[in-house]
Write a protein that holds these residues in place. Structure first.
Motif, PDB file in Angstrom:
ATOM      1  N   ASN A 174      32.280  38.034  45.336  1.00 61.30           N
ATOM      2  CA  ASN A 174      32.114  36.879  44.446  1.00 61.30           C
ATOM      3  C   ASN A 174      32.545  35.556  45.083  1.00 61.30           C
ATOM      4  OD1 ASN A 174      31.386  36.027  41.680  1.00 61.30           O
ATOM      5  ND2 ASN A 174      33.525  35.388  41.602  1.00 61.30           N
ATOM      6  N   ASP A 175      33.713  35.572  45.711  1.00 66.26           N
ATOM      7  CA  ASP A 175      34.291  34.321  46.199  1.00 66.26           C
ATOM      8  C   ASP A 175      33.963  34.021  47.660  1.00 66.26           C
ATOM      9  OD1 ASP A 175      35.352  33.691  43.784  1.00 66.26           O
ATOM     10  OD2 ASP A 175      37.440  34.120  44.284  1.00 66.26           O
ATOM     11  N   ASN A 222      43.922  35.036  47.382  1.00 70.70           N
ATOM     12  CA  ASN A 222      42.824  35.776  46.778  1.00 70.70           C
ATOM     13  C   ASN A 222      43.058  37.237  47.119  1.00 70.70           C
ATOM     14  OD1 ASN A 222      40.392  36.783  45.777  1.00 70.70           O
ATOM     15  ND2 ASN A 222      39.329  34.885  46.285  1.00 70.70           N
ATOM     16  N   MET A 223      43.359  38.020  46.124  1.00 71.07           N
ATOM     17  CA  MET A 223      43.748  39.414  46.348  1.00 71.07           C
ATOM     18  C   MET A 223      42.546  40.357  46.303  1.00 71.07           C
ATOM     19  SD  MET A 223      46.862  38.882  46.910  1.00 71.07           S
ATOM     20  CE  MET A 223      47.425  40.569  47.116  1.00 71.07           C
ATOM     21  N   GLY A 224      41.341  39.781  46.185  1.00 67.37           N
ATOM     22  CA  GLY A 224      40.162  40.636  46.090  1.00 67.37           C
ATOM     23  C   GLY A 224      40.055  41.243  44.700  1.00 67.37           C
ATOM     24  N   ILE A 225      39.057  42.116  44.545  1.00 70.54           N
ATOM     25  CA  ILE A 225      38.809  42.714  43.224  1.00 70.54           C
ATOM     26  C   ILE A 225      39.816  43.844  43.045  1.00 70.54           C
ATOM     27  CG2 ILE A 225      37.024  43.633  41.690  1.00 70.54           C
ATOM     28  CD1 ILE A 225      35.002  42.694  43.935  1.00 70.54           C
ATOM     29  N   ALA A 226      41.055  43.469  42.742  1.00 71.12           N
ATOM     30  CA  ALA A 226      42.151  44.439  42.715  1.00 71.12           C
ATOM     31  C   ALA A 226      43.220  43.910  41.768  1.00 71.12           C
ATOM     32  CB  ALA A 226      42.702  44.637  44.126  1.00 71.12           C
ATOM     33  N   GLU A 227      42.931  44.027  40.472  1.00 75.82           N
ATOM     34  CA  GLU A 227      43.793  43.403  39.468  1.00 75.82           C
ATOM     35  C   GLU A 227      45.202  43.985  39.481  1.00 75.82           C
ATOM     36  OE1 GLU A 227      40.769  44.635  39.005  1.00 75.82           O
ATOM     37  OE2 GLU A 227      39.598  42.808  38.740  1.00 75.82           O
ATOM     38  N   SER A 241      35.102  31.091  38.862  1.00 81.18           N
ATOM     39  CA  SER A 241      34.962  31.213  37.411  1.00 81.18           C
ATOM     40  C   SER A 241      36.228  30.783  36.683  1.00 81.18           C
ATOM     41  CB  SER A 241      34.639  32.655  37.027  1.00 81.18           C
ATOM     42  OG  SER A 241      33.522  33.108  37.739  1.00 81.18           O
ATOM     43  N   ARG A 279      43.254  46.300  33.183  1.00 81.20           N
ATOM     44  CA  ARG A 279      43.436  47.120  34.388  1.00 81.20           C
ATOM     45  C   ARG A 279      44.888  47.095  34.849  1.00 81.20           C
ATOM     46  NH1 ARG A 279      39.519  48.816  38.135  1.00 81.20           N
ATOM     47  NH2 ARG A 279      38.055  48.645  36.442  1.00 81.20           N
ATOM     48  N   ASN A 297      37.665  46.915  47.058  1.00 78.57           N
ATOM     49  CA  ASN A 297      39.012  46.334  46.956  1.00 78.57           C
ATOM     50  C   ASN A 297      39.852  47.083  45.928  1.00 78.57           C
ATOM     51  OD1 ASN A 297      37.862  42.824  47.046  1.00 78.57           O
ATOM     52  ND2 ASN A 297      37.964  44.345  48.660  1.00 78.57           N
ATOM     53  N   GLU A 298      39.187  47.656  44.934  1.00 84.01           N
ATOM     54  CA  GLU A 298      39.920  48.316  43.843  1.00 84.01           C
ATOM     55  C   GLU A 298      40.646  49.569  44.346  1.00 84.01           C
ATOM     56  OE1 GLU A 298      40.628  47.445  40.851  1.00 84.01           O
ATOM     57  OE2 GLU A 298      39.114  45.991  40.216  1.00 84.01           O
ATOM     58  N   HIS A 319      32.415  43.244  29.284  1.00 81.28           N
ATOM     59  CA  HIS A 319      33.203  42.103  29.752  1.00 81.28           C
ATOM     60  C   HIS A 319      33.913  41.333  28.633  1.00 81.28           C
ATOM     61  CE1 HIS A 319      31.294  43.022  33.476  1.00 81.28           C
ATOM     62  NE2 HIS A 319      31.609  41.886  34.066  1.00 81.28           N
ATOM     63  N   ASP A 326      39.271  37.581  43.118  1.00 83.61           N
ATOM     64  CA  ASP A 326      37.857  37.350  43.466  1.00 83.61           C
ATOM     65  C   ASP A 326      37.056  36.683  42.342  1.00 83.61           C
ATOM     66  OD1 ASP A 326      35.710  37.412  45.288  1.00 83.61           O
ATOM     67  OD2 ASP A 326      34.949  39.299  44.490  1.00 83.61           O
ATOM     68  N   LEU A 327      37.728  35.866  41.529  1.00 79.94           N
ATOM     69  CA  LEU A 327      36.986  35.151  40.489  1.00 79.94           C
ATOM     70  C   LEU A 327      37.402  33.681  40.457  1.00 79.94           C
ATOM     71  CD1 LEU A 327      37.062  37.892  37.721  1.00 79.94           C
ATOM     72  CD2 LEU A 327      35.012  36.974  38.791  1.00 79.94           C
ATOM     73  N   SER A 328      37.809  33.162  41.602  1.00 77.97           N
ATOM     74  CA  SER A 328      38.439  31.839  41.612  1.00 77.97           C
ATOM     75  C   SER A 328      37.486  30.715  41.202  1.00 77.97           C
ATOM     76  CB  SER A 328      39.042  31.553  42.983  1.00 77.97           C
ATOM     77  OG  SER A 328      38.035  31.409  43.953  1.00 77.97           O
ATOM     78  N   ASP A 344      44.489  35.171  42.513  1.00 79.96           N
ATOM     79  CA  ASP A 344      43.257  35.440  41.767  1.00 79.96           C
ATOM     80  C   ASP A 344      42.637  36.709  42.334  1.00 79.96           C
ATOM     81  OD1 ASP A 344      40.567  35.193  40.554  1.00 79.96           O
ATOM     82  OD2 ASP A 344      41.201  33.155  40.080  1.00 79.96           O
ATOM     83  N   PHE A 352      39.879  42.205  32.425  1.00 81.20           N
ATOM     84  CA  PHE A 352      40.238  42.950  33.639  1.00 81.20           C
ATOM     85  C   PHE A 352      41.728  42.802  33.944  1.00 81.20           C
ATOM     86  CE2 PHE A 352      35.711  41.627  34.838  1.00 81.20           C
ATOM     87  CZ  PHE A 352      35.170  42.717  34.180  1.00 81.20           C
ATOM     88  N   ILE A 405      37.777  37.542  52.102  1.00 82.80           N
ATOM     89  CA  ILE A 405      38.507  37.733  50.836  1.00 82.80           C
ATOM     90  C   ILE A 405      39.517  38.885  50.946  1.00 82.80           C
ATOM     91  CG2 ILE A 405      38.295  38.248  48.352  1.00 82.80           C
ATOM     92  CD1 ILE A 405      37.127  35.509  49.197  1.00 82.80           C
ATOM     93  N   MET A 406      39.054  40.050  51.367  1.00 83.90           N
ATOM     94  CA  MET A 406      39.989  41.185  51.547  1.00 83.90           C
ATOM     95  C   MET A 406      39.335  42.120  52.567  1.00 83.90           C
ATOM     96  SD  MET A 406      42.902  42.478  50.794  1.00 83.90           S
ATOM     97  CE  MET A 406      43.418  41.237  49.599  1.00 83.90           C
TER      98      MET A 406
END
Ligand SMILES: Cc1ncc(C[n+]2csc(CCOP(=O)(O)OP(=O)(O)O)c2C)c(N)n1
Lengths: 288, 312
Positions: free
Chosen positions: A185-186, B50-55, B34, B84, A155-156, B116, B30-32, B28, B80, A192-193
């Motif tokens: 994770n979710d 949820n935008m995924g792991i994409a800050e 947490s 980021r 996703n990054e 972290h 991908d940490l919703s 968020d 993050f 998710i994406m």
């Protein structure tokens, strides 16, 4: 490379040992990421044991191939493999995540232990791999650079910047491996994406794409061997793996992505792996 | 003692807010689970993204929502999100957009370790014009802060910890932006804390007062930016030295901000308690806090140093 039946058996047993260590470490720490550590443990082991050029006497040997665990939360799997190689003392494994331990929750650079660079913030490893690959070319060092990525990690945006650079600089010494377990994770990666069509994306970016059944040892090894022979462009192995690996109740779920098993779950998980171990010892191999 | 996980308070607040204000959207990365934005996601799936792991993309999307009249709330882990996506946040502040960045897992995160820990986020955030930065000490304060946040059109950064924290405020506590919140009066030394720093000050003070035979004033400064210089100086004036306490790096952190204000307006001796030139490590929270100097002994030692310098 052809594996003898005895060799194959030994590898399968080693991988199970590693997975059991992963579970023990995370159980002891009562925190960590079992699902995604178990999923890729076999890949990390096969890389170090069968594919990568390393010196078991010297983790800092300057001709070694480089491994970067971009999905740093799978640290327990990396630590367990490095301990199998003798780079990390086995007792140390069980200090995972404890105050004062070298073995933090995510890998921290430690050349003596064979940890090349710190990771844990997702999306950084492939760019680092690009740098290593460019440097190796400058130095006429014929080492290969292997980067293990999570599928959610894709996703990054930075990953795709590195994908472009890998093609731009024709980095045939760079090999990305995607742990395509389908879960982040979710939830599932597609909910998710969405990543699919994933192979086509990498192809369109100029990479040679190889897809492998990640639970088939021979196929994984063949995939890596094929990579070595393809010149002029970077390569990616999309490895279809299972989140939670052989632990039935951890499979295909985000529930154990970032949660340690409790005592009951731990016992059950170990038992499942031990049963498979017994069968392999009896000569029943699930491969193929 | 009543303890609450501020993330739960945050998650529940979002649900209430979502019911009242249809312009609120939550993003968020991908940490919703947490961050507890999952509660909002469940209730208002069409306004949760949820935008995924994409800050970076998460923040960029929030900017787009903001200029389209929505009120975007961005959540994730503190390091993050702020690290980021920093330049996207800079642009939110540059254009003074109504973006609410509310992150969890600030300070020491426990087992996840040095990669972290968020011990530099205040440094990153505090140089940004227009940004309001808030750090709650308990769930009462958090709720009051959140009410203020959604009554004010402005970019915000609210930094939440992970874990359970005691309640120190009464229900009728009034949160006033920029104002020091006086928790205890005293004549000799003033402890100024933010977040966990305040809790540590409260916890340590009775013993220190006995041991050093002094009287200590405790200020909770949950509004890190802006700070009302005048009231702050008025409050510390009568004491003879200030010790700041933060769960953050002391380089360009909370203490540094106060040092500038105090040295410019009413110079007086100061000491700084916080993490010193380190990323921290994995470990149990109590051990980490103790090891990196967030403990009673360290405060006592620093107060002693201040008292000595006063005699000189
Ligand atoms: C930059 C960043 N954002 C968020 C996280 C938190 N995080 C850790 S693991 C994870 C999910 C990873 O999913 P995936 O890459 O698919 O890993 P796998 O399923 O193989 O474990 C997230 C969001 C992180 N470590 N780094």
């Amino acid at each position: 490379m052809t594996l003898s039946v005895a060799e194959e058996k030994r590898i399968l047993l080693d991988i199970l040992e590693i997975k059991k260590d992963v579970l023990k470490m995370i159980f002891q720490a009562q925190s960590g990421h079992p699902g995604g550590s178990l999923s890729c443990a076999n890949i990390i082991y096969l890389l170090y044991n069968n594919i990568m050029k390393i010196n078991r006497e010297d983790p800092q040997w300057n001709k070694r191939d480089i491994f970067i665990l971009s999905k740093g939360h799978a640290a327990p799997a990396l630590y367990a493999v490095l301990s199998k190689l003798g780079f990390i003392k086995r007792e140390k494994l069980f200090t995972l995540r404890q105050f004062g331990s070298d073995l933090q929750g995510h890998p921290v650079k430690n050349p003596k232990l064979g940890i090349e660079i710190s990771t844990g913030s997702l999306g950084m490893g492939l760019s680092i791999g690009v740098g290593c690959a460019l440097a190796a070319k400058l130095d006429n060092n014929d080492r290969m650079i292997y980067v293990l990525l999570g599928d959610g990690e894709l996703n990054e945006g930075s990953i795709w910047e590195a994908v472009m650079a890998g093609n731009h600089y024709k980095l045939d010494n760079l090999i990305a491996i995607i742990d395509r377990n389908g879960i982040q994770n979710d939830g599932s990666t597609e909910e998710i994406m969405a990543l699919e069509p994933l192979a086509e994306k990498w192809k369109a970016f100029g990479w040679e794409v190889i897809e492998t059944d990640g639970s088939n040892l021979r196929e994984i090894i063949q995939g890596f061997e094929r990579c070595k022979n393809i010149l002029g462009r970077p390569k990616v192995i999309i490895s279809y793996l299972i989140k939670g690996a052989e632990v039935s109740f951890m499979q295909h779920t985000q529930k154990y992505h970032g949660r340690a098993p409790n005592e009951e779950e731990f016992t059950l998980a170990l038992k499942e792996l031990e049963n498979i171990e017994k069968n392999i010892k009896r000569g029943i191999i699930y491969n193929d | 003692m009543i303890k609450a996980d501020l993330r739960d308070t945050f998650g529940e607040f979002l649900v209430k807010l979502g019911k009242k204000n249809y312009n609120v959207v939550v993003l968020d990365s991908d940490l919703s689970y947490s961050t507890r934005t999952n509660k909002f996601a469940k209730k208002f799936p069409s306004r949760f993204f949820n935008m995924g792991i994409a800050e970076q993309n998460t923040l960029g999307t929030a900017l787009g929502f903001a200029i389209s009249g929505k009120i975007p709330i961005v959540s994730g882990f503190s390091i993050f999100t702020t690290g980021r996506a920093w330049e996207f946040i800079r642009f939110a502040c540059h254009d003074n957009l109504n973006v609410k960045i509310i992150t969890t897992h600030s300070g020491f995160v426990g087992g996840d370790g040095s990669t972290h820990n968020a011990l530099e986020d205040l440094s990153l955030m505090s140089s940004l014009p227009n940004l309001i930065i808030l750090i709650p000490t308990d769930n009462i304060e958090l709720i009051k802060m959140l009410e203020f946040t959604f009554d004010t059109k402005n970019p915000f950064y609210i930094r939440l910890p992970r874990g359970y924290f005691p309640k120190i405020h009464d229900e009728d506590y009034e949160f006033l932006i920029g104002q020091p919140d006086i928790l205890k009066d005293g004549d000799d030394i003033c402890l100024i804390g933010t977040g966990y720093g305040t809790l540590l000050a409260l916890e340590s003070t009775p013993d220190i007062e006995k041991e050093l035979k002094i009287s200590i004033k405790i200020i909770n400064l949950s509004s890190v930016k802006p700070i009302n210089n005048k009231t702050l100086i008025k409050e510390i004036k009568k004491t003879s030295g200030v010790v700041t306490i933060e769960e953050h790096n002391i380089y360009c952190g909370f203490g540094s901000i106060l040092a500038r204000i105090i040295s410019e307006n009413y110079p007086m001796p100061m000491k700084f308690i916080g993490i010193n030139e380190s990323f921290g490590q994995s470990g149990n929270r109590e051990k980490l806090l103790n090891f990196y100097g967030l403990n009673k002994n360290k405060i006592t030692e620093q107060i002693r140093n201040l008292l000595l310098s006063r005699k000189r």
